[in-house]
Design a protein around this motif. Structure first.
Motif, PDB file in Angstrom:
ATOM      1  N   GLY A  29       0.818  -1.211   0.000  1.00  0.00           N
ATOM      2  CA  GLY A  29       0.000   0.000   0.000  1.00  0.00           C
ATOM      3  C   GLY A  29       0.848   1.257   0.000  1.00  0.00           C
ATOM      4  N   LEU A  30       1.910   1.260   0.798  1.00  0.00           N
ATOM      5  CA  LEU A  30       2.820   2.402   0.837  1.00  0.00           C
ATOM      6  C   LEU A  30       3.515   2.584  -0.497  1.00  0.00           C
ATOM      7  CD1 LEU A  30       4.085   4.609   2.631  1.00  0.00           C
ATOM      8  CD2 LEU A  30       5.864   2.959   3.235  1.00  0.00           C
ATOM      9  N   TRP A  31       3.888   1.467  -1.122  1.00  0.00           N
ATOM     10  CA  TRP A  31       4.534   1.507  -2.441  1.00  0.00           C
ATOM     11  C   TRP A  31       3.587   2.135  -3.465  1.00  0.00           C
ATOM     12  CZ3 TRP A  31       6.904  -3.495  -5.061  1.00  0.00           C
ATOM     13  CH2 TRP A  31       7.668  -3.108  -6.162  1.00  0.00           C
ATOM     14  N   ARG A  82     -11.159   8.463  12.682  1.00  0.00           N
ATOM     15  CA  ARG A  82     -12.233   7.741  13.348  1.00  0.00           C
ATOM     16  C   ARG A  82     -13.121   6.959  12.367  1.00  0.00           C
ATOM     17  NH1 ARG A  82     -14.942   8.144  18.165  1.00  0.00           N
ATOM     18  NH2 ARG A  82     -12.826   8.344  19.009  1.00  0.00           N
ATOM     19  N   PRO A  83     -13.524   7.555  11.230  1.00  0.00           N
ATOM     20  CA  PRO A  83     -14.336   6.768  10.297  1.00  0.00           C
ATOM     21  C   PRO A  83     -13.635   5.493   9.834  1.00  0.00           C
ATOM     22  CG  PRO A  83     -14.484   9.094   9.760  1.00  0.00           C
ATOM     23  CD  PRO A  83     -13.420   8.969  10.808  1.00  0.00           C
ATOM     24  N   LEU A  84     -12.312   5.563   9.615  1.00  0.00           N
ATOM     25  CA  LEU A  84     -11.570   4.362   9.234  1.00  0.00           C
ATOM     26  C   LEU A  84     -11.635   3.318  10.334  1.00  0.00           C
ATOM     27  CD1 LEU A  84      -9.634   2.774   7.387  1.00  0.00           C
ATOM     28  CD2 LEU A  84      -7.733   4.011   8.477  1.00  0.00           C
ATOM     29  N   GLN A  85     -11.452   3.735  11.573  1.00  0.00           N
ATOM     30  CA  GLN A  85     -11.514   2.802  12.703  1.00  0.00           C
ATOM     31  C   GLN A  85     -12.877   2.117  12.767  1.00  0.00           C
ATOM     32  OE1 GLN A  85     -10.722   5.302  16.074  1.00  0.00           O
ATOM     33  NE2 GLN A  85      -8.653   5.848  15.389  1.00  0.00           N
ATOM     34  N   MET A  86     -13.936   2.905  12.615  1.00  0.00           N
ATOM     35  CA  MET A  86     -15.280   2.342  12.705  1.00  0.00           C
ATOM     36  C   MET A  86     -15.577   1.408  11.531  1.00  0.00           C
ATOM     37  SD  MET A  86     -16.414   3.465  15.551  1.00  0.00           S
ATOM     38  CE  MET A  86     -14.687   3.315  16.086  1.00  0.00           C
ATOM     39  N   LEU A  87     -15.079   1.766  10.344  1.00  0.00           N
ATOM     40  CA  LEU A  87     -15.297   0.910   9.180  1.00  0.00           C
ATOM     41  C   LEU A  87     -14.552  -0.414   9.330  1.00  0.00           C
ATOM     42  CD1 LEU A  87     -16.623   0.634   6.425  1.00  0.00           C
ATOM     43  CD2 LEU A  87     -14.592   1.687   5.398  1.00  0.00           C
ATOM     44  N   ILE A  88     -13.351  -0.362   9.890  1.00  0.00           N
ATOM     45  CA  ILE A  88     -12.584  -1.590  10.122  1.00  0.00           C
ATOM     46  C   ILE A  88     -13.330  -2.507  11.087  1.00  0.00           C
ATOM     47  CG2 ILE A  88     -10.512  -2.497  11.266  1.00  0.00           C
ATOM     48  CD1 ILE A  88      -8.952  -0.171  10.008  1.00  0.00           C
ATOM     49  N   TYR A 120     -11.800  11.486   3.288  1.00  0.00           N
ATOM     50  CA  TYR A 120     -11.899  12.164   4.577  1.00  0.00           C
ATOM     51  C   TYR A 120     -10.505  12.471   5.122  1.00  0.00           C
ATOM     52  CZ  TYR A 120     -12.735  12.843   9.585  1.00  0.00           C
ATOM     53  OH  TYR A 120     -12.747  13.334  10.862  1.00  0.00           O
ATOM     54  N   GLU A 121      -9.584  11.524   4.965  1.00  0.00           N
ATOM     55  CA  GLU A 121      -8.205  11.740   5.429  1.00  0.00           C
ATOM     56  C   GLU A 121      -7.556  12.885   4.662  1.00  0.00           C
ATOM     57  OE1 GLU A 121      -4.768  11.308   7.613  1.00  0.00           O
ATOM     58  OE2 GLU A 121      -6.695  10.314   7.954  1.00  0.00           O
ATOM     59  N   THR A 122      -7.773  12.915   3.339  1.00  0.00           N
ATOM     60  CA  THR A 122      -7.225  14.003   2.529  1.00  0.00           C
ATOM     61  C   THR A 122      -7.825  15.349   2.934  1.00  0.00           C
ATOM     62  OG1 THR A 122      -7.019  12.448   0.681  1.00  0.00           O
ATOM     63  CG2 THR A 122      -6.808  14.784   0.165  1.00  0.00           C
ATOM     64  N   TYR A 123      -9.114  15.363   3.163  1.00  0.00           N
ATOM     65  CA  TYR A 123      -9.827  16.572   3.583  1.00  0.00           C
ATOM     66  C   TYR A 123      -9.292  17.075   4.920  1.00  0.00           C
ATOM     67  CZ  TYR A 123     -13.824  19.099   5.671  1.00  0.00           C
ATOM     68  OH  TYR A 123     -14.636  20.006   6.312  1.00  0.00           O
ATOM     69  N   LYS A 124      -9.013  16.170   5.851  1.00  0.00           N
ATOM     70  CA  LYS A 124      -8.635  16.547   7.206  1.00  0.00           C
ATOM     71  C   LYS A 124      -7.150  16.895   7.331  1.00  0.00           C
ATOM     72  CE  LYS A 124      -8.701  13.403  10.523  1.00  0.00           C
ATOM     73  NZ  LYS A 124      -7.564  13.516  11.449  1.00  0.00           N
ATOM     74  N   THR A 125      -6.292  16.157   6.632  1.00  0.00           N
ATOM     75  CA  THR A 125      -4.847  16.317   6.828  1.00  0.00           C
ATOM     76  C   THR A 125      -4.076  16.702   5.565  1.00  0.00           C
ATOM     77  OG1 THR A 125      -4.293  14.000   6.349  1.00  0.00           O
ATOM     78  CG2 THR A 125      -4.967  14.527   8.608  1.00  0.00           C
ATOM     79  N   GLY A 126      -4.706  16.563   4.390  1.00  0.00           N
ATOM     80  CA  GLY A 126      -3.997  16.820   3.139  1.00  0.00           C
ATOM     81  C   GLY A 126      -3.296  15.597   2.591  1.00  0.00           C
ATOM     82  N   ARG A 127      -3.240  14.503   3.379  1.00  0.00           N
ATOM     83  CA  ARG A 127      -2.566  13.283   2.926  1.00  0.00           C
ATOM     84  C   ARG A 127      -3.495  12.476   2.021  1.00  0.00           C
ATOM     85  NH1 ARG A 127      -0.269  12.717   8.569  1.00  0.00           N
ATOM     86  NH2 ARG A 127      -2.355  11.940   9.080  1.00  0.00           N
ATOM     87  N   TYR A 128      -3.005  12.171   0.813  1.00  0.00           N
ATOM     88  CA  TYR A 128      -3.744  11.281  -0.084  1.00  0.00           C
ATOM     89  C   TYR A 128      -3.022   9.939  -0.066  1.00  0.00           C
ATOM     90  CZ  TYR A 128      -5.794   9.264  -4.295  1.00  0.00           C
ATOM     91  OH  TYR A 128      -6.438   8.426  -5.191  1.00  0.00           O
ATOM     92  N   ALA A 129      -3.618   8.973   0.624  1.00  0.00           N
ATOM     93  CA  ALA A 129      -2.947   7.683   0.823  1.00  0.00           C
ATOM     94  C   ALA A 129      -3.917   6.536   0.558  1.00  0.00           C
ATOM     95  CB  ALA A 129      -2.392   7.599   2.240  1.00  0.00           C
ATOM     96  N   PRO A 130      -4.412   6.390  -0.672  1.00  0.00           N
ATOM     97  CA  PRO A 130      -5.396   5.330  -0.947  1.00  0.00           C
ATOM     98  C   PRO A 130      -4.822   3.936  -0.759  1.00  0.00           C
ATOM     99  CG  PRO A 130      -4.611   6.283  -2.996  1.00  0.00           C
ATOM    100  CD  PRO A 130      -4.083   7.148  -1.887  1.00  0.00           C
ATOM    101  N   GLY A 131      -3.541   3.765  -1.118  1.00  0.00           N
ATOM    102  CA  GLY A 131      -2.911   2.455  -0.953  1.00  0.00           C
ATOM    103  C   GLY A 131      -2.791   2.066   0.504  1.00  0.00           C
ATOM    104  N   VAL A 132      -2.288   2.989   1.311  1.00  0.00           N
ATOM    105  CA  VAL A 132      -2.136   2.727   2.745  1.00  0.00           C
ATOM    106  C   VAL A 132      -3.498   2.522   3.396  1.00  0.00           C
ATOM    107  CG1 VAL A 132      -1.500   3.787   4.940  1.00  0.00           C
ATOM    108  CG2 VAL A 132       0.083   3.874   3.017  1.00  0.00           C
ATOM    109  N   MET A 133      -4.477   3.355   3.059  1.00  0.00           N
ATOM    110  CA  MET A 133      -5.805   3.239   3.652  1.00  0.00           C
ATOM    111  C   MET A 133      -6.419   1.880   3.351  1.00  0.00           C
ATOM    112  SD  MET A 133      -6.505   6.125   5.220  1.00  0.00           S
ATOM    113  CE  MET A 133      -8.258   6.348   5.283  1.00  0.00           C
TER     114      MET A 133
END
Length: 501
Positions: A88-90, A259-265, A395-408
């Motif tokens: 995912g990081l790659w 938090r949404p990621l935690q709840m979805l997991i 949501y992560e991009t909106y909140k922090t600016g990080r776009y990390a679809p692979g990691v997410m």
């Protein structure tokens, strides 16, 4: 961390939408593009279906021991989970001439194709002392290739469309294609391949023909998926259009702060655990072969549910498109609870032995209807999880600016695989509790009250636990349709600004 405030979100969203032209700004994919990209998941499921039977090849053709092979395959699932965040990081660090996702889709397929060719055409021919290490090596490389391509299914959706109302469309295609695959695959294997090669799984020719068929179908589906994502797989569609460096440290930060990621997991992993237990072949043998007393009915009813599953998926995903994926997931979960509660009452208050295809009385009709609706709703709720992953990514991009679809996507997969890997353990310990310490029940095992209650616990009780946990998690999941519209409009505004620089 921002907290959910539906009233405030609705007000802000309405103001933003009216001042910017509203949802018309949101990026949408063509319907055929969504359908083609959904084929990526089906392409990897084709490989998965083939490798579901690799234990038969390893024991019956290569000559490895059953316990040894089972241990290797179980351990590989743990390895699969560990490789997910790394790959995912790659993916998140990739942004080249051919985009972020297409190289991993093609590379994953080619890696699996080479490994599967070597495995089924050469593993049984190497010297005896090398058969085991050769099998392990090939299986490990297969897992890496498999993760390459499956990671894109979750991560790539974030660039396909930014419209929350369109994302559930992925589930429509995914559930339909997967249903056709597994139904058709079961018929191909049991009605064509096995009879052709003498009625057993101990033929190298059977697996070689199986492998070539799987490679051809998966290859076509992979090409379609690459075509589907081609025009979307561009830098300007990644997050806010501005690259943000993602490191291993960010993985923990993302998981801790989203938090949404935690709840979805929590919701998805408990659903996966419950579903993996309920659909396990041992549980199906106990339900149909011992409680009902006719295991052949399992094969018949599996074919019957295909069309209803597709119809339920169509209506369910349309509902999710209109009212939001979160609401669609919650409603389908409640309806599934109702259907399986009906099955529980039917099997405890009625006589399960009256359920027969040649006895169309109350028990048979009621069971088939409840089974069809319950199975379709369980499939729908599980399918709606996938389009929620790009929502938590945005949501992560909106909140922090990080776009990390692979990691997410791969953080999600890692936790999901770790938890769902306990399915066989739960089944084993539960059956050991009633005396099955050495062998599992089969169709010749006599009926007993203990088997009945254990079957109901594994088939229905674990699903109920999973769904209750999911509904509680959704109470703290703020990404409803209104909230996602607000987030997407803001991200589109940022993309416009960054792309003009």
């Amino acid at each position: 961390m921002q907290t959910a405030n539906p009233t405030a979100h609705a007000k802000v969203s309405a103001e933003v939408l009216s001042s910017t032209g509203g949802p018309k700004k949101l990026r949408r994919a063509k319907i055929w593009q969504m359908g083609f990209f959904a084929a990526n998941n089906t392409a990897t499921n084709v490989m998965f279906f083939l490798m579901m039977n690799v234990a038969y090849f390893a024991t019956g053709v290569v000559g490895l021991g059953t316990v040894l092979v089972s241990t290797i395959i179980t351990g590989s699932r743990m390895f699969d989970g560990i490789t997910d965040p790394i790959i995912g990081l790659w993916i998140d660090k990739t942004d080249g001439k051919y985009g972020k996702f297409r190289p991993f889709m093609l590379g994953g397929y080619l890696t699996m194709a080479v490994v599967i060719g070597l495995l089924f055409f050469t593993n049984h021919l190497v010297p005896e002392n090398f058969k085991l290490p050769y099998f392990i090596l090939l299986y490990v490389v297969y897992i890496i290739g498999y993760t390459f391509q499956t990671a894109v299914t979750k991560a790539g959706q974030s660039v396909m469309t930014s419209d929350p109302s369109q994302r559930p469309l992925f589930s429509t295609f995914d559930i339909t294609l997967s249903g056709l695959l597994f139904t058709g695959g079961a018929m191909y294997l049991s009605n064509y391949l096995v009879p052709k090669y003498g009625g057993t799984f101990n033929s190298a020719g059977l697996f070689q023909e199986f492998a070539l068929t799987a490679l051809a179908i998966s290859g076509v589906l992979t090409v379609l998926a690459i075509i589907g994502i081609w025009s979307s797989d561009r830098t300007e569609n990644f997050g806010t259009g501005k690259a943000e460096k993602i490191t291993f440290k960010d993985m923990w930060t993302i998981l801790k702060g989203n938090r949404p990621l935690q709840m979805l997991i929590i919701a998805a992993s408990t659903d996966k655990l419950g579903g993996s237990i309920a659909t396990n072949s041992i549980v199906m043998v106990m339900l149909f072969g011992i409680i009902i007393g006719d295991f052949g009915m399992y094969g018949v009813i599996s074919g019957i549910v295909l069309i209803p599953n597709i119809i339920i998926a169509l209506f369910g995903t349309r509902f999710a498109s209109k009212f939001g994926t979160r609401k669609g997931y919650v409603v389908s979960t409640w309806l599934a609870i109702g259907s399986f509660s009906g099955i529980f009452l039917l099997l405890t208050l009625g006589d399960p032995t009256q359920i027969r295809m040649d006895n169309w009385g109350f028990m048979t009709i009621s069971f088939i209807l409840l089974y069809i609706f319950g199975n379709g709703l369980r499939t729908l709720s599980g399918g709606l999880v996938i389009p929620m992953i790009p929502d938590v990514t945005d949501y992560e991009t909106y909140k922090t600016g990080r776009y990390a679809p692979g990691v997410m996507g791969t953080i999600f997969s890692f936790v999901d695989k770790m938890i769902s890997s306990f399915a066989q353990t739960v089944i084993g310990f539960t059956l050991a509790f009633i005396g099955f310490n050495e062998i599992f029940p089969d169709v010749n095992t006599p009926y007993s009250a203990n088997i009945k209650w254990v079957t109901l616990f594994l088939y229905i009780g674990m699903l109920m636990f999973a769904w209750i946990a999911s509904l509680i998690a959704m109470k703290f999941y703020e990404l409803d349709k209104t909230r996602m519209q607000e987030i997407q409009v803001e991200l589109e505004n940022r993309r416009e600004i960054n792309n003009k620089k």
